[in-house]
Design an enzyme around this catalytic site. Structure first.
Site, PDB file in Angstrom:
ATOM      1  N   SER A  45       2.243  -8.894  -1.789  1.00 15.82           N
ATOM      2  CA  SER A  45       3.280  -8.225  -2.743  1.00 15.82           C
ATOM      3  C   SER A  45       4.600  -8.773  -2.247  1.00 15.82           C
ATOM      4  O   SER A  45       4.553  -8.872  -0.969  1.00 15.82           O
ATOM      5  CB  SER A  45       3.084  -6.900  -2.952  1.00 15.82           C
ATOM      6  OG  SER A  45       4.349  -6.440  -3.727  1.00 15.82           O
ATOM      7  N   LYS A  59       0.768  -3.515   2.221  1.00 17.73           N
ATOM      8  CA  LYS A  59       0.948  -4.978   1.678  1.00 17.73           C
ATOM      9  C   LYS A  59       1.468  -5.923   3.206  1.00 17.73           C
ATOM     10  O   LYS A  59       1.175  -7.162   3.128  1.00 17.73           O
ATOM     11  CB  LYS A  59       1.538  -5.231   0.407  1.00 17.73           C
ATOM     12  CG  LYS A  59       0.963  -4.458  -0.597  1.00 17.73           C
ATOM     13  CD  LYS A  59      -0.238  -5.323  -0.740  1.00 17.73           C
ATOM     14  CE  LYS A  59      -1.163  -4.807  -1.903  1.00 17.73           C
ATOM     15  NZ  LYS A  59      -2.571  -5.534  -2.393  1.00 17.73           N
ATOM     16  N   TYR A  78       2.818   1.786   0.380  1.00 18.50           N
ATOM     17  CA  TYR A  78       2.229   0.492  -0.487  1.00 18.50           C
ATOM     18  C   TYR A  78       2.895  -0.786   0.297  1.00 18.50           C
ATOM     19  O   TYR A  78       2.124  -1.747   0.487  1.00 18.50           O
ATOM     20  CB  TYR A  78       2.515   0.390  -1.768  1.00 18.50           C
ATOM     21  CG  TYR A  78       2.101  -0.853  -2.557  1.00 18.50           C
ATOM     22  CD1 TYR A  78       0.789  -0.595  -2.932  1.00 18.50           C
ATOM     23  CD2 TYR A  78       2.986  -1.837  -2.908  1.00 18.50           C
ATOM     24  CE1 TYR A  78       0.383  -1.709  -3.626  1.00 18.50           C
ATOM     25  CE2 TYR A  78       2.261  -2.714  -3.691  1.00 18.50           C
ATOM     26  CZ  TYR A  78       1.115  -2.756  -4.107  1.00 18.50           C
ATOM     27  OH  TYR A  78       0.721  -3.823  -4.836  1.00 18.50           O
TER      28      TYR A  78
END
Length: 147
Positions: free
Chosen positions: A39, A56, A52
């Site tokens: 991401s 990532k 998150y």
């Protein structure tokens, strides 16, 4: 609990699956490519996404390390790093303009990614057009990281 679930899905599971795929490729003498999905927020943090972003970021580092370890077997390992992708879940998660507009304003192309945008990038990374690409991230973000 959410912290560990996100890390387990995005990082730990990726290692386990990639190890199994790489072992099968090596054992069969298959030269090719593994493409992980990371991401843009693996390198640029946004509010309310600590776990998150961290997971990532781990994907990026796992991918780079795998590229070094597997390259000698002819196995390339890369990431595709998208911005927000309008999957079913993405459409729900980013439907609130108060949440989506600050990100959207930073994307020069003026839109979030569609699933085909990401699929096309993955196809390129798997193809013979990228045979010298290894250990890198292909950013698919409409220019989000440019500004």
């Amino acid at each position: 609990m959410f912290l560990f679930r996100t890390l387990n899905i995005n990082a730990r599971a990726l290692v386990r699956i990639s190890q199994a795929v790489a072992k099968n490729m090596i054992d069969a003498g298959i030269k090719g490519s593994i493409v992980n999905i990371s991401s843009t927020i693996s390198t640029r943090a946004i509010p309310d996404h600590t776990t998150y972003c961290a997971s990532k970021g781990a994907v990026n580092q796992i991918t780079r390390t795998m590229a070094i370890e597997l390259g000698k077997y002819g196995v390339r390992t890369n990431n595709v790093n998208p911005t927000v992708v309008l999957t079913r879940m993405g459409k729900i998660a980013w439907s609130d303009p108060n949440k989506s507009e600050p990100i959207m304003r930073r994307i020069p192309l003026g839109r979030f990614a569609e699933t085909d945008d990401i699929a096309n990038a993955v196809i390129f990374m798997l193809s013979d057009y990228s045979t010298m690409v290894n250990g890198t991230s292909l950013v698919v973000d409409g220019g989000f990281l440019a500004g």
